[in-house]
Design an enzyme around this catalytic site. Structure first.
Site, PDB file in Angstrom:
ATOM      1  N   HIS A 139     -13.736   1.186  -3.115  1.00 50.20           N
ATOM      2  CA  HIS A 139     -13.839   1.240  -4.616  1.00 50.20           C
ATOM      3  C   HIS A 139     -12.557   0.757  -5.448  1.00 50.20           C
ATOM      4  CE1 HIS A 139     -14.342   3.105  -8.379  1.00 50.20           C
ATOM      5  NE2 HIS A 139     -13.411   3.572  -8.747  1.00 50.20           N
ATOM      6  N   LYS A 160      -9.340  -0.552 -14.387  1.00 42.25           N
ATOM      7  CA  LYS A 160      -9.727  -1.787 -13.437  1.00 42.25           C
ATOM      8  C   LYS A 160     -10.950  -2.663 -14.057  1.00 42.25           C
ATOM      9  CE  LYS A 160     -10.801   0.863  -9.910  1.00 42.25           C
ATOM     10  NZ  LYS A 160     -10.736   2.209 -10.691  1.00 42.25           N
ATOM     11  N   ASP A 178     -16.415  -1.932  -9.005  1.00 43.93           N
ATOM     12  CA  ASP A 178     -16.520  -0.784  -8.717  1.00 43.93           C
ATOM     13  C   ASP A 178     -17.004  -0.395  -7.041  1.00 43.93           C
ATOM     14  OD1 ASP A 178     -17.115   1.975  -9.344  1.00 43.93           O
ATOM     15  OD2 ASP A 178     -19.417   1.781  -8.541  1.00 43.93           O
ATOM     16  N   ARG A 244      11.840  -3.284  -9.285  1.00 41.14           N
ATOM     17  CA  ARG A 244      12.320  -4.159 -10.246  1.00 41.14           C
ATOM     18  C   ARG A 244      12.738  -5.462  -9.824  1.00 41.14           C
ATOM     19  NH1 ARG A 244      16.255  -0.993 -14.290  1.00 41.14           N
ATOM     20  NH2 ARG A 244      15.555  -2.723 -15.560  1.00 41.14           N
TER      21      ARG A 244
END
Length: 312
Positions: A139, A160, A178, A244
């Site tokens: 998915h 998405k 999908d 980071r």
């Protein structure tokens, strides 16, 4: 469960002529490697890979013709093993009558093609690699960004498809939305495509289903793409420490292959399409040998070391 290809499917795809053993067309092919039984024609069967498709070319057939009938029959009995999927003669060559007799007795299909041995071998190998490759359906959304196949994953409703739509508007290409069908090749590469039913389609909540190729043109879509990077979208968590600097190499396993993964926290105001574009360019730079985070860390270490020497 291991994948299988029926010999009958091979016959249909390559339009092979059936010479003998028609009752064995239901036999299964389970490996994509082919074999030319040269030593076996000379009588050496110690390491004979019976599970492979057997190819008989000009060399093998000419050698067999030099043997007497009894020797030929003995070789053919051992060649037509119960595990052998089929035997294919190339270059349109005639099969020895002993081979046809034994093949009919043991129900081993003997097939013929007019194509040269090396060419046919390459074509069948490619076909079997595609058919027998491990597959999985994930998915997510697969897009081609600056030549990098990026699989975008994350929970339902996280954005998405909307991100993919923005990337398409920025001249990148959609592969699948999908459901992404992924195939792993023999060298560990992952290739993704869309199921036929939803190919070129995007589902946008509140808008519905749109056809990307119809709206943006053929240049906005691709039928398949090799997956190089996985981007995982997740809701921003205040108490979670996110990378980071970019020094931590995160990976995720798809089928049997580890793929680089980048986790991007989602919250209002973040332009995910731009971030994914930069992630794709940064991924390409790393593959070319340049790592900005590592360069920064090395310079920082040198600066701290120089300051420490000055203090001493």
């Amino acid at each position: 469960m291991p994948k299988k290809v029926k010999v009958s499917e091979l016959v249909r795809h390559f339009q092979l002529e059936i010479l003998a053993g028609e009752d064995g067309l239901k036999r299964n092919i389970t490996v994509d490697d082919l074999y030319r039984p040269g030593l076996e024609m000379a009588g050496y069967f110690h390491y004979h890979p019976t599970e492979r498709v057997q190819l008989l070319g000009k060399t093998e057939i000419s050698f067999i013709s030099m043997l007497d009938s009894e020797e030929r029959r003995n070789r053919m009995i051992r060649l037509c093993n119960e595990e052998t999927p089929c035997i294919i003669l190339t270059r349109g060559m005639d099969a020895p009558k002993e081979l046809l007799e034994v093949a009919n007795e043991n129900e081993v299909p003997v097939l013929r093609s007019n194509v040269a041995t090396t060419i046919l071998s390459s074509r069948i190998t490619d076909f079997l690699e595609h058919k027998l490759a491990p597959t999985a359906t994930i998915h997510g959304v697969l897009v081609d960004v600056y030549g990098v196949g990026i699989l975008i994953t994350g929970g339902s409703g996280i954005g998405k498809s909307e991100t993919a739509l923005e990337l398409v508007k920025r001249s990148h290409r959609l592969v699948a939305d999908d459901a992404v069908e992924i195939r792993q090749t023999s060298d560990g590469q992952l290739h993704g495509t869309a199921p036929e039913l939803i190919r070129h389609l995007l589902e946008i909540r509140g808008l519905g289903i749109i056809n990307v190729m119809t709206l943006f043109g053929a240049g906005a879509v691709r039928t398949q793409k090799r997956i190089g990077l996985v981007i995982k979208l997740e809701i921003w968590q205040q108490d979670k420490q996110y990378d980071r600097l970019g020094l931590d190499d995160e990976t995720t396993r798809i089928i049997d292959t580890d793929v680089t993964q980048v986790t991007i926290p989602v919250r209002p105001g973040r332009n995910l399409a731009v971030i994914i574009e930069v992630a794709a360019m940064n991924f390409r730079l790393k593959n070319m040998g340049y790592n900005a985070a590592l360069q920064f860390t090395n310079k920082l270490t040198e600066t701290i070391s120089d300051d420490a020497d000055d203090y001493d």
